[in-house]
Design an enzyme around this catalytic site. Structure first.
Site, PDB file in Angstrom:
ATOM      1  N   LYS A 132      75.494 -39.058-128.801  1.00  0.00           N
ATOM      2  CA  LYS A 132      76.194 -39.620-127.641  1.00  0.00           C
ATOM      3  C   LYS A 132      76.753 -38.471-126.819  1.00  0.00           C
ATOM      4  O   LYS A 132      76.944 -37.353-127.327  1.00  0.00           O
ATOM      5  CB  LYS A 132      77.331 -40.540-128.099  1.00  0.00           C
ATOM      6  CG  LYS A 132      77.708 -41.614-127.088  1.00  0.00           C
ATOM      7  CD  LYS A 132      76.679 -42.726-127.000  1.00  0.00           C
ATOM      8  CE  LYS A 132      77.113 -43.823-126.038  1.00  0.00           C
ATOM      9  NZ  LYS A 132      76.160 -44.944-126.022  1.00  0.00           N
ATOM     10  N   ASP A 172      75.067 -45.047-119.938  1.00  0.00           N
ATOM     11  CA  ASP A 172      76.143 -45.810-120.563  1.00  0.00           C
ATOM     12  C   ASP A 172      77.096 -46.146-119.416  1.00  0.00           C
ATOM     13  O   ASP A 172      76.695 -46.152-118.243  1.00  0.00           O
ATOM     14  CB  ASP A 172      76.818 -44.978-121.676  1.00  0.00           C
ATOM     15  CG  ASP A 172      77.736 -45.810-122.571  1.00  0.00           C
ATOM     16  OD1 ASP A 172      77.211 -46.559-123.404  1.00  0.00           O
ATOM     17  OD2 ASP A 172      78.968 -45.722-122.425  1.00  0.00           O
TER      18      ASP A 172
END
Length: 452
Positions: A132, A172
């Site tokens: 991430k 995201d």
């Protein structure tokens, strides 16, 4: 922090070490504890899992990258943001996970998201590791030129750490197709390579996959539908509350409508809208995606059926289904108690860890079907992996082919979670099922590849 009586001494010690070595990273502590608290039955059943060094290797990221991101606004002022990429675990494949651009981003949040991503990606069965990244940059209110300059600066550092066989970022919160385009362009400029598989979430026409924008929301609804089917029900005629009004929420609403449910809410940081007739998706998309406006505008234009509740939360609205699709820890214990009083049947997480631990416990004790995010919202990364497959073969699949694959994957994830929970003596507990099933797949690969 106290240990649960059934948690092994080794795992309790490991959690204490996580807190000690990662101070003030509360979201990461929460995510790690939620997984550790599920692992007791797996460790009891399989002796090879009992070595604390195995679990410790899954907890500690393989690589943590932090860098500065200087950029210039339209007035010529220089700003400096902080960039992150946590390459968490690559035992199953290249690191895979999104980039988040939001003022709340810090190391602890990126680590929690990366940790969740490892198990989520394992559940898809598609051969991708977990990672991430992101920045505390806020694209809200910035011009396209400012966003472009920021993305170019961000990629000028990130490019050296990524690649289609190494680490494949996606979008995201705050990173949509616009940002992915700018990031990809800068990567191509720096490397002088057309490496389509280095980023996913690209637009169709230059390497993107159809159904990718819709995938997280669609997949979450499909998971909720599967949970209802286990109870002899379906989505037809069910009332649903959805939080958020970004990409995940919009396509959650769209899929709910397509399957006969009635989504009646949406929200943003200013409050929420409840629409007694059901959300008008076309109007909401116009306001949020074209005008980049607030949900209060929806209520103003929709008419008498809709009202805006400033500062409120959608969980106040009676519904059969709840689909939290905004951000972490948005559904707390009080909200869960309200949903239970109002007769909610199922909660399915479209966002990452949007439900607090006490809220999850309350919902499960009340017999509410609960779909954890690492299972329920895995549709987005699943279609990202399908995008990588299309890039590798230089082909583009038709929308129905992608959607059929998404439906198959979400059904497989649901069945894997349900069967794993049953196998370990917790029937109907999708949290335990998801955590142990994901853990088994990653742990087996880690053990097979030696101490690295």
């Amino acid at each position: 922090m106290t240990s649960r009586p059934d948690r092994s001494t080794a795992l309790a010690h490991l959690h204490a070490e996580i807190v000690r070595r990662n101070p003030a990273e509360h979201e990461f502590h929460q995510a790690a504890r939620e997984v550790l608290d599920s692992l007791g039955p797996a460790l009891a059943a399989r002796s090879e899992y009992r070595d604390p060094g195995l679990v410790e290797r899954l907890i500690e990221p393989e690589r943590q990258i932090i860098f500065r991101v200087p950029w210039q606004d339209d007035q010529g002022c220089v700003h400096v943001n902080r960039g992150f990429r946590i390459e968490y675990n690559s035992a199953l494949g290249p690191y895979k996970g999104g980039l988040r651009f939001h003022p709340s981003v810090n190391l602890g949040i990126i680590k929690f998201l990366g940790f969740e991503q490892v198990f989520k990606n394992a559940l898809t069965g598609l051969g991708i590791g977990g990672g991430k990244g992101g920045s505390d940059f806020d694209p809200q209110g910035r011009s396209d030129a400012e966003v472009m300059r920021f993305c170019q600066s961000f990629m000028t550092e990130l490019y050296r750490h990524i690649g289609e066989y190494t680490d494949v970022p996606a979008g995201d919160i705050g990173v949509g197709s616009r940002e992915i385009g700018y990031l990809f362009g800068q990567y191509r400029r720096i490397t002088n390579r057309w490496e389509g598989g280095v980023l996913t979430g690209k637009r169709a026409g230059w390497g993107g996959s159809l159904i990718r924008p819709e995938a997280t929301g669609y997949g979450n609804v499909l998971f909720a539908e599967a949970m209802l089917h286990e109870r002899g029900e379906d989505l037809e005629g069910q009332t649903a509350v959805v939080s958020g009004s970004g990409n995940v929420a919009l396509y959650t609403i769209q899929k709910l409508i397509a399957l006969g449910a009635n989504p009646v809410t949406c929200s943003d940081s200013s409050g929420y809208v409840v629409d007694e007739k059901g959300i008008d998706l076309e109007l909401l998309c116009q306001i949020k995606e074209v005008e980049r406006g607030r949900v209060s505008t929806y209520a103003e234009r929709r008419g008498s059926s809709a009202r805006f509740v400033p500062g409120g939360r959608v969980w106040e609205v009676p519904a059969d289904l709840a689909l939290p699709s905004a951000t972490q820890n948005e559904l707390d214990e009080d909200a869960a108690a309200t949903l239970i009083r109002n007769g909610v049947k199922a909660v399915s997480e479209g966002a990452n860890m949007p439900t607090t631990p006490k809220a999850v416990q309350l919902l499960q004790q009340a017999g509410v079907a609960f779909g954890p995010g690492k299972a329920a919202n895995a549709g987005g990364v699943a279609v990202s992996a399908l995008e990588m497959t299309q890039n590798a073969s230089r082909t583009t699949w038709k929308a129905d082919q992608v959607e059929n694959e998404l439906a198959r994957i979400m059904t497989d994830i649901h069945n894997t979670c349900a069967e794993t929970a049953e196998r370990y003596g917790s029937p109907g507990d999708y949290v335990t099922g998801a955590n142990i099933a994901g853990f088994e797949r990653v742990a087996d690969a880690v053990l097979a590849q030696g101490v690295i």
